[in-house]
Design an enzyme around this catalytic site. Structure first.
Site, PDB file in Angstrom:
ATOM      1  N   LYS A  57       0.824  -1.221   0.000  1.00 52.29           N
ATOM      2  CA  LYS A  57       0.000   0.000   0.000  1.00 52.29           C
ATOM      3  C   LYS A  57       0.852   1.264   0.000  1.00 52.29           C
ATOM      4  O   LYS A  57       0.689   2.118  -0.857  1.00 52.29           O
ATOM      5  CB  LYS A  57      -0.934   0.032   1.220  1.00 52.29           C
ATOM      6  CG  LYS A  57      -1.961  -1.078   1.264  1.00 52.29           C
ATOM      7  CD  LYS A  57      -2.924  -0.889   2.430  1.00 52.29           C
ATOM      8  CE  LYS A  57      -2.253  -0.909   3.795  1.00 52.29           C
ATOM      9  NZ  LYS A  57      -1.677  -2.214   4.153  1.00 52.29           N
ATOM     10  N   ARG A  86      11.612  -6.072   5.641  1.00 55.28           N
ATOM     11  CA  ARG A  86      11.596  -4.662   6.040  1.00 55.28           C
ATOM     12  C   ARG A  86      12.074  -4.520   7.482  1.00 55.28           C
ATOM     13  O   ARG A  86      12.789  -3.576   7.816  1.00 55.28           O
ATOM     14  CB  ARG A  86      10.170  -4.098   5.906  1.00 55.28           C
ATOM     15  CG  ARG A  86      10.084  -2.639   6.351  1.00 55.28           C
ATOM     16  CD  ARG A  86       8.762  -1.998   5.998  1.00 55.28           C
ATOM     17  NE  ARG A  86       7.669  -2.506   6.814  1.00 55.28           N
ATOM     18  CZ  ARG A  86       6.400  -2.180   6.641  1.00 55.28           C
ATOM     19  NH1 ARG A  86       6.060  -1.364   5.654  1.00 55.28           N
ATOM     20  NH2 ARG A  86       5.465  -2.663   7.420  1.00 55.28           N
ATOM     21  N   ARG A 128     -10.302   1.283   7.699  1.00 57.40           N
ATOM     22  CA  ARG A 128      -9.914  -0.092   8.025  1.00 57.40           C
ATOM     23  C   ARG A 128     -10.983  -0.810   8.839  1.00 57.40           C
ATOM     24  O   ARG A 128     -10.837  -1.999   9.117  1.00 57.40           O
ATOM     25  CB  ARG A 128      -8.638  -0.067   8.868  1.00 57.40           C
ATOM     26  CG  ARG A 128      -7.335  -0.285   8.088  1.00 57.40           C
ATOM     27  CD  ARG A 128      -6.178  -0.071   9.051  1.00 57.40           C
ATOM     28  NE  ARG A 128      -4.979  -0.735   8.692  1.00 57.40           N
ATOM     29  CZ  ARG A 128      -3.921  -0.148   8.116  1.00 57.40           C
ATOM     30  NH1 ARG A 128      -3.955   1.111   7.773  1.00 57.40           N
ATOM     31  NH2 ARG A 128      -2.837  -0.845   7.883  1.00 57.40           N
TER      32      ARG A 128
END
Ligand code: B4P
Length: 197
Positions: free
Chosen positions: A22, A136, A97
């Site tokens: 995203k 990440r 969300r």
């Protein structure tokens, strides 16, 4: 990848599980369409970094892989969407969300609630997103990227956010895009999917 026509006043939402890409795609779409990308996750992280009152509250939830309470999140988005730079369009990355956030966004947009152009749903399977987020974590050390927290975030997504897709599908707004593959390839897919609507 074909050059898109410059489109004004695009109002887009970007939904997808953690690690679907995203934030990565939002930055590119913002540049392509000349609209601000508004990421609630980035705004919370900025507040955490600056030690604001909101940041102190949000950190507790984010570190546990939970959503920040709707009341805090909604206020932040209402405030951000009152800024002048959104009049010609925006991309909301990671908001709404929850179903409550969908209602709030409808309320914020008011008479413009029907002016959303598309809800981009980025898909990626669980093992791929876990592996991206662990990578990440190794590179950036985000506190919510441990394997246990990542798996919890995926459960929270499935329970609280996946149902939103049906709501927006019912409004004819959903554009499903496969988030697997090279980053450029995914951007190209989104642009093509929006252009063919
Ligand atoms: P977010 O910041 O939205 O974090 P995220 O879901 O992990 O997505 P992100 O955008 O960072 O990752 P991306 O998929 O781009 O939210 C963090 C937290 O904030 C939430 O858990 C919650 O606590 C809180 N929050 C935010 N919004 C909220 C709301 N509305 N309500 C309540 N709480 C809220 O990328 C992941 C990794 O994959 C990156 O390292 C990237 O480089 C890599 N990647 C991307 N595309 C790739 C590709 N095609 N191939 C390989 N790797 C790729």
């Amino acid at each position: 990848q074909s050059e898109p026509a410059v489109t004004s006043s695009l109002r887009l939402l970007l939904i997808g599980p953690p690690g679907a890409g995203k934030g990565t795609q939002a930055a590119r779409l913002s540049e392509t369409y000349g609209i601000p990308a508004i990421s609630t996750g980035d705004i919370f992280r900025e507040n955490v970094k600056n030690g604001t009152e909101l940041g102190v509250k949000a950190k507790e939830y984010m570190d546990a892989g939970q959503y920040v309470p709707d009341s805090l999140t909604n206020d932040l988005v209402r405030d951000r969407l009152s800024q002048p730079d959104v009049v010609d369009g925006f991309l909301l990355d990671g908001y709404p969300r929850t179903l409550q956030q969908v209602e709030e966004l409808d309320d914020i947009l008011g008479a413009n609630a029907s002016s959303l152009d598309a809800v981009i749903v980025l898909t990626a399977d669980t093992e791929e997103v876990v592996s991206r987020l662990l990578k990440r974590s190794a590179e950036q050390g985000r506190s919510d990227d441990t394997e246990e927290v990542i798996r919890h975030r995926l459960d929270v997504y499935a329970e609280q956010t996946a149902p939103l897709i049906d709501v927006y599908a019912g409004r004819g707004l959903v554009v499903n895009v496969d988030g697997l593959g090279e980053i450029d390839e995914v951007t190209g897919r989104i642009i093509a999917a929006l252009a063919s609507r």
